[in-house]
Design a protein around this motif. Structure first.
Motif, short mmCIF file in Angstrom:
data_model
loop_
_atom_site.label_atom_id
_atom_site.label_comp_id
_atom_site.label_asym_id
_atom_site.label_seq_id
_atom_site.Cartn_x
_atom_site.Cartn_y
_atom_site.Cartn_z
N SER A 312 0.84 -1.20 0.00
CA SER A 312 0.00 0.00 0.00
C SER A 312 0.87 1.24 0.00
O SER A 312 1.98 1.24 0.54
CB SER A 312 -0.91 0.03 1.23
OG SER A 312 -1.74 -1.10 1.30
N TYR A 314 0.25 5.49 0.80
CA TYR A 314 -0.68 6.53 1.24
C TYR A 314 -0.06 7.90 0.97
O TYR A 314 1.14 8.10 1.20
CB TYR A 314 -0.95 6.41 2.74
CG TYR A 314 -1.67 5.14 3.16
CD1 TYR A 314 -3.06 5.12 3.29
CD2 TYR A 314 -0.97 3.97 3.41
CE1 TYR A 314 -3.73 3.97 3.68
CE2 TYR A 314 -1.63 2.81 3.79
CZ TYR A 314 -3.00 2.81 3.93
OH TYR A 314 -3.66 1.67 4.31
N ALA A 316 -0.84 11.93 1.94
CA ALA A 316 -1.63 12.82 2.79
C ALA A 316 -1.49 14.25 2.30
O ALA A 316 -0.39 14.71 1.97
CB ALA A 316 -1.18 12.72 4.25
N ILE A 330 -6.49 11.85 3.08
CA ILE A 330 -5.55 10.74 2.89
C ILE A 330 -6.04 9.87 1.75
O ILE A 330 -7.21 9.47 1.72
CB ILE A 330 -5.41 9.91 4.18
CG1 ILE A 330 -4.93 10.79 5.34
CG2 ILE A 330 -4.45 8.75 3.96
CD1 ILE A 330 -4.94 10.09 6.68
N LYS A 332 -5.35 6.30 -0.36
CA LYS A 332 -4.71 4.99 -0.30
C LYS A 332 -4.63 4.38 -1.68
O LYS A 332 -5.64 4.27 -2.39
CB LYS A 332 -5.49 4.05 0.63
CG LYS A 332 -4.95 2.63 0.67
CD LYS A 332 -5.84 1.71 1.49
CE LYS A 332 -5.32 0.27 1.46
NZ LYS A 332 -6.19 -0.64 2.25
N SER A 346 -10.08 6.65 0.19
CA SER A 346 -9.70 7.97 0.67
C SER A 346 -10.50 8.30 1.91
O SER A 346 -11.54 7.71 2.19
CB SER A 346 -9.93 9.04 -0.40
OG SER A 346 -11.32 9.17 -0.67
N GLN A 356 5.68 11.42 7.94
CA GLN A 356 5.17 10.12 7.50
C GLN A 356 5.02 9.14 8.66
O GLN A 356 4.19 8.22 8.60
CB GLN A 356 6.07 9.52 6.43
CG GLN A 356 7.48 9.20 6.90
CD GLN A 356 8.09 8.04 6.11
OE1 GLN A 356 7.49 6.99 5.98
NE2 GLN A 356 9.28 8.25 5.60
N MET A 359 1.65 8.07 10.23
CA MET A 359 0.78 7.06 9.63
C MET A 359 1.42 5.69 9.77
O MET A 359 2.65 5.56 9.70
CB MET A 359 0.53 7.37 8.15
CG MET A 359 -0.26 8.64 7.90
SD MET A 359 -0.56 8.94 6.13
CE MET A 359 1.04 9.62 5.61
N GLU A 361 0.25 1.41 8.82
CA GLU A 361 -0.73 0.37 8.48
C GLU A 361 -0.37 -0.90 9.23
O GLU A 361 0.77 -1.36 9.23
CB GLU A 361 -0.71 0.10 6.97
CG GLU A 361 -1.78 -0.87 6.50
CD GLU A 361 -1.68 -1.16 5.02
OE1 GLU A 361 -2.36 -0.48 4.24
OE2 GLU A 361 -0.90 -2.06 4.64
N LEU A 366 -5.29 1.57 9.05
CA LEU A 366 -4.35 2.68 9.09
C LEU A 366 -4.51 3.41 10.42
O LEU A 366 -5.61 3.79 10.80
CB LEU A 366 -4.61 3.64 7.93
CG LEU A 366 -3.69 4.87 7.87
CD1 LEU A 366 -2.27 4.46 7.52
CD2 LEU A 366 -4.22 5.89 6.87
N ASP A 383 -10.61 0.63 5.75
CA ASP A 383 -11.06 0.77 4.37
C ASP A 383 -12.40 0.07 4.23
O ASP A 383 -12.49 -1.17 4.29
CB ASP A 383 -10.03 0.15 3.43
CG ASP A 383 -10.41 0.29 1.96
OD1 ASP A 383 -11.54 0.72 1.67
OD2 ASP A 383 -9.58 -0.06 1.10
N LEU A 388 -12.03 5.53 3.90
CA LEU A 388 -11.28 5.31 5.13
C LEU A 388 -12.12 5.84 6.29
O LEU A 388 -12.20 7.04 6.51
CB LEU A 388 -9.92 6.01 5.05
CG LEU A 388 -8.96 5.48 3.99
CD1 LEU A 388 -7.70 6.33 3.92
CD2 LEU A 388 -8.59 4.02 4.25
#
Length: 581
Positions: A312, A314, A316, A330, A332, A346, A356, A359, A361, A366, A383, A388
Motif C-alpha cells: 500500500s 498513502y 496525505a 488521505i 490509499k 480515501s 510520515q 501514519m 498500516e 491505518l 477501508d 477510510l
C-alpha cells in the motif's frame, strides 16, 4: 532546505521557545468519495469550476511543504549477488521493511552510490576507491534508489538543454534518471514530468514516484485593484485549456524522444477539491532496459506526505483553513505485484500530521496521529468500500501541546508531545475499536524521532530543555517500554542539533554490534557513536568533521560529508581512508 531547518533549530537552541496561543477547536471532517471522470470535457468543466472558486487576487494557493523521509536499519544480503561476495551492510533507515526510500547515498554491499550537486559517484567498498563519476545534467538536489546494476535518481530540472539539444520543459519540474552501473556509470533514460517530486517508495525492483503539480495558467496582474485582479484571474481560468491541469511528460532514451500528458481516464477526484493541485503516481521498474511514461495515475488534489508498505501507498494532503486549523485528506493506493497502482480509498481526519511516521498500516488498518485544536489524537481507520472510516480513537493527548514524534510498532504506539515538558505516551492499539493510553512519562525536553532498537527499547533523538521549555542542546534518550515508559539512558550535547531530528535517514542503527551513530552539528560537529542495550546508553566514540550520513559494509563504518566519504574501523572507529569528491 535541511540547512535552513538546522539553522532555525540552532537559533531556537540559543534563544529558547515561545508559547503559542491555544488553537481553535477542531472541525469535524467529512469522508471523501473518489469518482473517476467520464470524459475529458467533464474533467475540464469541473476543473475550471473548482479552480475559479479557489483562486484569489494573486493567484492560486501555493504549497510550501516538503517531503519527510524516515525509518529501521538492518543487515541483509542481496539475492542477486554471488554468495562469496556478500557482506553484511546497512540499508537506508526506512519506516517500513520492504518499502525502501530514496536518499542521498545507497549501498548494496558491492558498491556505494552517492549523489550531490548534480553528480553521481560510485565507490568500491572492497578497495575503498572512487570508481565512477557521472554528471547528471541537473543542478538540483537529488536522491537515489538502487536495484541490481541500475540506479534511479530523483531530481528536478533547472536547465533547458542536455547534450546540446533543447527540450521545452518548465524549470524546476521533476526529473527521473535511470543509470547503468554495470561499468562506468552512464545514463540510460530520462523522464521529465510537470510537478515536484513529493517522495517515492521501492519494493523489489519497482519504484513508485509521487509528483504534485499545479495548473499552468498565466494570470495577467494588469491592475492593482484586487476586485479586478480576481475577475481577470477567473477569466483566465475559464479560458485555460485542459492541458493547463494535466501534467505533461517526456522520456529521452538515447536519441529517441517520446512525450505526452496524463490521460483523462487516469484521473480521479474526491467529492470536494480546489482544482489547485494534482497528484500523479508513477511506476518505474529499475530492472527494465529503459524508462517508460510511468503508467500515471492522477488524483485532483495536492499532497505533502508519503507513507508506504510493500502493498500500500498513502499520500496525505494537509488542508490548512487558516491559522493553526487544518484537516488532512488521505489517499490509499493498492500496489499490485504487476501493473499500475489502484486508487483504492480515501478519507479525511481533523488536524495536521507531523511527518510520515504519523501514519502506520497494521492488520489491514491505518493508524493516524494528528494535532488538532488544543490536543492530539490517534485514530484507527478502516477501508470500507473505498472510504477510510474511523473505527476508534484515543484523544486528549498533550493538551495545549503539539506532537513532536510518533512511532507505531505492531499493536503498540508511542507519541511525544511538547510545549514545556515532554510527555511520552504509550498506546495499546490491539483493539481497533478501543485504542487506549497505557502509560505516560513526563520529562524535560522532547524526542523529535523515535527509533526502535529492540523489542522493548526505543531511542529518542531530540532536544533537552529547561522546565520552562527553553531548548538547551541535542539529547539522545533510551526508553524501556516493556511496561509504562521509563528512561534508562540519556546523553546531552549542549548548544547542538542533529540532522536526525528532522530526517531519520541521517540515523544509523546497526543491531549486529548494537551501534547507534547520530550526526551532530552546532557547538559540536561530527557524529557520536553509542553502544545501546537493555543496560543503558554508552558513548563509544566521536567522529569529527561534517557528517551527513553513515552506513556499514562488512567491518567498515562509512560516513558521508559535504565533499568526501570516509571509512572507519567499525570496532575501534579509527579512521582508515578518506575519499575526497
Amino acid at each position: 532546505m535541511r540547512r535552513r531547518i538546522l539553522l532555525c533549530a540552532t537559533i531556537l537552541v540559543l534563544a529558547g521557545c515561545s508559547e503559542a496561543p491555544p488553537s481553535p477547536p477542531p472541525r469535524k471532517a467529512p469522508v471523501l468519495n473518489l469518482v473517476a471522470f467520464d470524459t475529458c470535457d467533464r474533467l475540464l468543466t469541473d476543473l475550471r469550476a473548482a479552480t475559479r472558486l479557489s483562486v484569489g487576487p494573486y493567484g492560486l494557493p501555493g504549497s510550501g511543504s516538503f517531503p519527510e523521509n524516515a525509518a529501521v536499519f538492518g543487515a541483509r544480503a542481496d539475492s542477486a549477488m554471488p554468495a562469496a561476495k556478500t557482506q553484511a551492510y546497512s540499508g537506508t533507515n526506512v519506516h517500513e521493511a520492504g518499502a525502501d526510500e530514496p536518499d542521498v547515498v545507497k549501498t548494496d554491499g558491492r558498491r556505494i552510490v552517492a549523489v550531490s550537486r548534480g553528480t553521481l559517484r560510485v565507490i568500491d567498498p572492497a578497495t575503498r576507491a572512487l570508481t565512477g563519476r557521472l554528471d547528471l545534467g541537473t543542478g538540483a538536489a537529488a536522491q537515489v534508489l538502487l536495484s541490481g546494476d541500475h540506479a534511479l535518481v530523483l531530481s528536478a530540472r533547472y536547465s533547458s538543454s542536455i547534450d546540446g539539444r533543447a527540450y521545452e520543459m518548465a524549470s524546476g519540474d521533476a526529473e527521473v534518471i535511470l543509470v547503468d552501473l554495470s561499468g562506468p556509470p552512464r545514463i540510460i533514460s530520462r523522464y521529465r514530468g510537470v510537478g515536484r517530486v513529493v517522495d517515492a517508495r521501492q519494493t523489489g525492483s519497482v519504484a513508485r514516484v509521487v509528483l504534485s503539480s499545479t495548473p499552468r495558467i498565466d494570470f495577467p496582474y494588469a491592475t492593482d485593484n484586487t476586485d479586478d485582479l480576481l475577475r481577470d484571474n477567473r477569466q483566465a481560468i475559464t479560458a485555460a485549456p485542459l492541458d493547463a491541469w494535466l501534467p505533461s511528460w517526456q522520456v529521452i532514451t538515447g536519441t529517441a524522444i517520446s512525450s505526452g500528458r496524463v490521460d483523462c481516464s487516469a484521473v480521479s477526484r474526491p467529492k470536494t477539491y480546489s482544482g489547485a493541485g494534482m497528484l500523479t503516481l508513477l511506476t518505474f521498474d529499475l530492472a527494465a532496459d529503459a524508462l517508460t511514461d510511468g503508467s500515471p495515475v492522477g488524483v485532483v488534489s495536492d499532497g505533502d506526505l508519503v507513507y508506504g508498505t510493500p502493498t500500500s501507498l498513502y499520500v496525505a494532503n494537509q488542508d490548512w483553513q487558516g491559522g493553526d486549523s487544518a484537516d488532512t485528506e488521505i489517499f490509499k493506493f493498492a500496489l499490485p505485484d504487476v501493473g499500475k497502482p489502484e486508487l483504492a480509498a480515501s478519507g479525511r481526519v481533523p488536524g495536521s500530521l507531523l511527518n510520515q511516521y504519523s501514519m502506520s498500516e497494521w492488520d489491514g488498518r491505518l493508524r493516524v496521529a494528528t494535532t488538532a485544536g488544543s490536543a492530539s489524537a490517534v485514530r484507527v481507520l478502516t477501508d470500507s468500500g473505498g472510504k477510510l472510516v474511523q473505527t476508534g480513537v484515543v484523544d486528549g493527548l498533550g493538551k495545549n501541546e503539539q506532537i513532536y514524534a510518533v512511532r507505531f510498532i505492531g499493536p503498540r504506539g508511542y507519541v511525544v508531545t511538547f510545549r514545556q515538558t515532554d510527555p511520552l505516551y504509550s498506546l495499546d492499539l490491539s483493539d481497533p475499536a478501543a485504542p487506549r493510553v497505557t502509560g505516560e512519562l513526563k520529562i524535560t525536553g522532547y524526542s523529535a524521532h523515535l527509533q526502535q532498537v529492540g523489542d522493548d527499547l526505543l531511542v529518542g533523538v531530540g532536544q533537552e530543555a529547561s522546565t520552562s521549555g527553553v531548548r538547551q542542546g541535542m539529547q539522545v534518550s533510551l526508553f524501556d517500554v516493556s511496561a509504562s515508559p521509563r528512561r534508562v539512558g540519556q546523553h546531552v550535547v549542549p548548544q547542538s542539533v542533529s540532522d536526525a531530528e528532522f530526517d531519520p535517514h541521517a540515523l544509523l542503527w546497526w543491531p549486529a554490534t548494537s551501534l547507534l551513530v547520530v550526526p551532530v552539528k552546532g557547538a559540536s560537529e561530527g557524529a557520536l557513536a553509542y553502544r545501546v542495550d537493555a543496560g543503558g546508553l554508552q558513548l563509544a566514540g566521536k567522529i569529527s568533521g561534517y557528517v551527513n550520513r553513515s552506513l556499514v559494509i562488512g567491518n567498515d563504518l562509512w560516513t558521508l560529508g559535504d565533499n568526501e566519504m570516509t571509512a572507519y574501523d567499525l570496532s575501534t572507529l579509527d579512521r582508515i581512508k578518506a575519499l575526497n569528491f
